[in-house]
Design a protein around this motif. Structure first.
Motif, PDB file in Angstrom:
ATOM      1  N   VAL A   1      -5.241  -2.087  -3.852  1.00  0.00           N
ATOM      2  CA  VAL A   1      -3.999  -2.858  -3.899  1.00  0.00           C
ATOM      3  C   VAL A   1      -4.301  -4.273  -3.413  1.00  0.00           C
ATOM      4  O   VAL A   1      -4.547  -4.496  -2.217  1.00  0.00           O
TER       5      VAL A   1
ATOM      6  N   VAL B   1       0.836  -1.199   0.000  1.00  0.00           N
ATOM      7  CA  VAL B   1       0.000   0.000   0.000  1.00  0.00           C
ATOM      8  C   VAL B   1       0.873   1.251   0.000  1.00  0.00           C
ATOM      9  O   VAL B   1       0.560   2.244  -0.669  1.00  0.00           O
TER      10      VAL B   1
ATOM     11  N   ALA C   1      -0.565   7.608  -5.556  1.00  0.00           N
ATOM     12  CA  ALA C   1      -1.914   7.516  -4.999  1.00  0.00           C
ATOM     13  C   ALA C   1      -2.050   8.379  -3.752  1.00  0.00           C
ATOM     14  O   ALA C   1      -1.185   8.351  -2.873  1.00  0.00           O
TER      15      ALA C   1
ATOM     16  N   ALA D   1      -5.438   5.061  -0.823  1.00  0.00           N
ATOM     17  CA  ALA D   1      -5.176   3.686  -1.237  1.00  0.00           C
ATOM     18  C   ALA D   1      -5.675   2.740  -0.163  1.00  0.00           C
ATOM     19  O   ALA D   1      -5.756   3.106   1.019  1.00  0.00           O
TER      20      ALA D   1
ATOM     21  N   VAL E   1      -9.605   6.139  -5.019  1.00  0.00           N
ATOM     22  CA  VAL E   1      -8.927   5.162  -4.163  1.00  0.00           C
ATOM     23  C   VAL E   1      -8.180   4.140  -5.018  1.00  0.00           C
ATOM     24  O   VAL E   1      -8.776   3.446  -5.848  1.00  0.00           O
ATOM     25  N   ARG E   2      -6.881   4.056  -4.834  1.00  0.00           N
ATOM     26  CA  ARG E   2      -6.074   3.020  -5.497  1.00  0.00           C
ATOM     27  C   ARG E   2      -6.224   1.725  -4.707  1.00  0.00           C
ATOM     28  O   ARG E   2      -5.877   1.667  -3.517  1.00  0.00           O
TER      29      ARG E   2
ATOM     30  N   ALA F   1       1.948   2.018  -3.480  1.00  0.00           N
ATOM     31  CA  ALA F   1       0.926   2.702  -4.275  1.00  0.00           C
ATOM     32  C   ALA F   1       0.983   4.208  -4.038  1.00  0.00           C
ATOM     33  O   ALA F   1       0.836   5.007  -4.968  1.00  0.00           O
ATOM     34  N   HIS F   2       1.207   4.601  -2.796  1.00  0.00           N
ATOM     35  CA  HIS F   2       1.332   6.026  -2.487  1.00  0.00           C
ATOM     36  C   HIS F   2       2.592   6.595  -3.118  1.00  0.00           C
ATOM     37  O   HIS F   2       2.579   7.690  -3.690  1.00  0.00           O
TER      38      HIS F   2
ATOM     39  N   ARG G   1     -12.437  -4.484  -0.192  1.00  0.00           N
ATOM     40  CA  ARG G   1     -11.553  -3.494   0.423  1.00  0.00           C
ATOM     41  C   ARG G   1     -11.392  -3.745   1.923  1.00  0.00           C
ATOM     42  O   ARG G   1     -12.333  -4.102   2.613  1.00  0.00           O
TER      43      ARG G   1
END
Length: 203
Positions: free
Chosen positions: A182, A125, A133, A136, A179-180, A128-129, A144
């Motif tokens: 993952v 996660v 993102a 996330a 929202v990404r 991803a940021h 989720r």
């Protein structure tokens, strides 16, 4: 080493204030796990996954948690309203880096009662940021879950939307397009320790 994103680190935010009502009043943070306490394990996961400062929101069993977490392990945040639900812990936790001299550009939120969410899920996660993102969340088979990452500009909105036991769920739903997601089912499991039947997760 903490990921550096937008010029600052990502803080870990561990929600660990619950009283374990369905466990007969045993605070989940104080459950034994791998030779220590569940809260100690969760702090270690955040650090090993790449978080810098780790904030731990405490409520039930706060004195015992303080006694076990050594100086420098984490910043403990008191939530006197913990019995009103997880939303109060998210609000207390988000207020801490926002009002402290913490340079964090985002927080990564995890729950103390998910022992099978480990450092690999945290790192994914955070990646991803690092790739851009601003919101996330880990998913498990498309569903989720945690960890959830909130960039700084989302803290105030997520805190306002937190209610009861919803945490950041309502806010993420409102901003679903941003929202990404993952997928982490291959490295982690979001099973919660909620009832005595779930204590097997700690073995």
């Amino acid at each position: 080493m903490a990921w550096m994103t937008d010029g600052g680190p990502v803080a870990g935010l561990l929600l660990a204030a619950g009283g374990g009502r369905r466990l007969g009043g045993r605070p989940k943070a104080l459950l034994e796990f791998r030779g220590g306490l569940l809260v100690e394990h969760a702090v270690r996961v955040l650090r090993e996954g790449g978080c810098a400062t780790v904030y731990v929101v405490v409520g039930a069993g706060a004195a015992e948690v303080r006694a076990r977490l050594g100086a420098g392990d984490a910043v403990l945040v008191d939530n006197p309203d913990w019995a009103l639900g997880m939303g109060t812990s998210l609000r207390a936790g988000l207020a801490s880096p926002a009002t402290a001299t913490d340079p964090a550009t985002a927080v990564l939120v995890t729950l103390v009662d998910q022992p099978r969410v480990g450092a690999e899920a945290v790192a994914r996660v955070l990646d991803a940021h690092r790739a851009g993102a601003r919101l996330a969340a880990a998913t498990y088979g498309g569903e989720r879950g945690h960890p959830v990452l909130l960039a700084r500009e989302h803290w105030a909105g997520a805190a306002r939307a937190a209610d009861g036991d919803m945490g950041a769920r309502a806010y993420l739903r409102q901003h679903a397009a941003a929202v990404r997601l993952v997928e982490c089912a291959d490295v982690a499991s979001p099973d919660d320790v909620d009832t005595p039947d779930d204590l097997g997760l700690l073995r």
